[in-house]
Design a protein around this motif. Sequence first.
Motif, short mmCIF file in Angstrom:
data_model
loop_
_atom_site.label_atom_id
_atom_site.label_comp_id
_atom_site.label_asym_id
_atom_site.label_seq_id
_atom_site.Cartn_x
_atom_site.Cartn_y
_atom_site.Cartn_z
N PHE A 211 0.84 -1.21 0.00
CA PHE A 211 0.00 0.00 0.00
C PHE A 211 0.88 1.26 0.00
CE2 PHE A 211 -4.07 -2.03 2.04
CZ PHE A 211 -4.21 -2.81 0.91
N ARG A 212 2.03 1.21 0.64
CA ARG A 212 2.93 2.38 0.61
C ARG A 212 3.48 2.60 -0.81
NH1 ARG A 212 4.25 1.12 5.93
NH2 ARG A 212 6.00 -0.20 5.35
N LYS B 12 -9.10 -1.10 5.84
CA LYS B 12 -9.09 0.32 6.25
C LYS B 12 -7.88 0.58 7.17
CE LYS B 12 -12.31 3.77 8.16
NZ LYS B 12 -11.70 4.39 9.31
N GLY B 13 -7.64 -0.33 8.10
CA GLY B 13 -6.51 -0.17 9.02
C GLY B 13 -5.18 -0.15 8.28
N PHE B 14 -4.99 -1.09 7.35
CA PHE B 14 -3.73 -1.13 6.60
C PHE B 14 -3.57 0.11 5.72
CE2 PHE B 14 -3.97 -5.96 6.96
CZ PHE B 14 -2.90 -6.05 7.84
N LEU B 15 -4.67 0.56 5.15
CA LEU B 15 -4.60 1.76 4.28
C LEU B 15 -4.20 2.98 5.10
CD1 LEU B 15 -7.77 1.01 2.14
CD2 LEU B 15 -5.45 1.32 1.22
N GLU B 16 -4.81 3.14 6.26
CA GLU B 16 -4.50 4.31 7.10
C GLU B 16 -3.07 4.22 7.63
OE1 GLU B 16 -9.07 5.50 8.27
OE2 GLU B 16 -7.90 4.32 9.69
N GLN B 17 -2.66 3.00 7.95
CA GLN B 17 -1.27 2.78 8.42
C GLN B 17 -0.27 3.19 7.33
OE1 GLN B 17 -0.94 -1.32 9.75
NE2 GLN B 17 1.27 -1.24 9.60
N ALA B 18 -0.65 2.96 6.06
CA ALA B 18 0.26 3.30 4.95
C ALA B 18 0.23 4.80 4.64
CB ALA B 18 -0.15 2.51 3.70
#
Length: 201
Positions: free
Chosen positions: A130-131, A175-181
């Motif tokens: 995602f990053r 959603k969590g992984f996207l926001e983390q990225a």
Amino acid sequence: MSFFENTRKPRGLGGRIMVSMMNIGHGALARWGLGFLELSPDARVLDCGCGGGANIKKLLNRCPNGVVKGIDYSAVSVETARDLNRAAIDQGRCVVWQGSVDSIIFASGWFDAVTAFETVYFWPDLPVCFREILRVLKPGGTFLICNESSGENPRDEKWTKRIGGMTIYRAAELKGFLEQAGFQDVEIHQKKNWLCVTAKK
Ligand SMILES: C[S@@+](CC[C@H](N)C(=O)[O-])C[C@H]1O[C@@H](n2cnc3c(N)ncnc32)[C@H](O)[C@@H]1O
């Protein structure tokens, strides 16, 4: 190797059959998901895990003055997607590249949108991938994820048992992984067991 392993990485004759099946079988899901993506006629779009290239074709039709690139780590997917989009490739409006989404060859800040249909289940490390997607998007660009399985149906388990290395994510996990990225404005859409998530850079 089971035939269904070709969903993770299409190979050989079974892989060719699988990408042709997916080009047809994922049509309704992709049409529904693309309804959540605003694209200008000259947009630049990247389709990650592009498989046999049917969604690249849809995106080229949506963006008649734009450029659509695809990336997939399977040689069979890349070859099929190139064959299907040969005319646009010859016009310089399409490129299909063999490589993994955790290290994307394309330049930073170039794409208006990045799409991922039926593929994040197989990605090696979602925050890293995602990053990478965040990197190649322009500021304000959109990332769209579209999955046929949202993890809310107990029958989804049959796929993770059948296909090695497959993880079905729930909306909240994505959603969590996207926001983390570093993504923002994450929106979740669901229909039956289908899931479409959009997020902004
Ligand atoms: C189930 S298919 C979906 C293909 C297409 N997006 C569709 O909707 O028909 C998953 C695709 O993702 C590709 N893929 C899986 N992991 C990948 C990775 N790390 N990098 C690039 N492609 C990947 C596979 O090779 C395969 O072509």
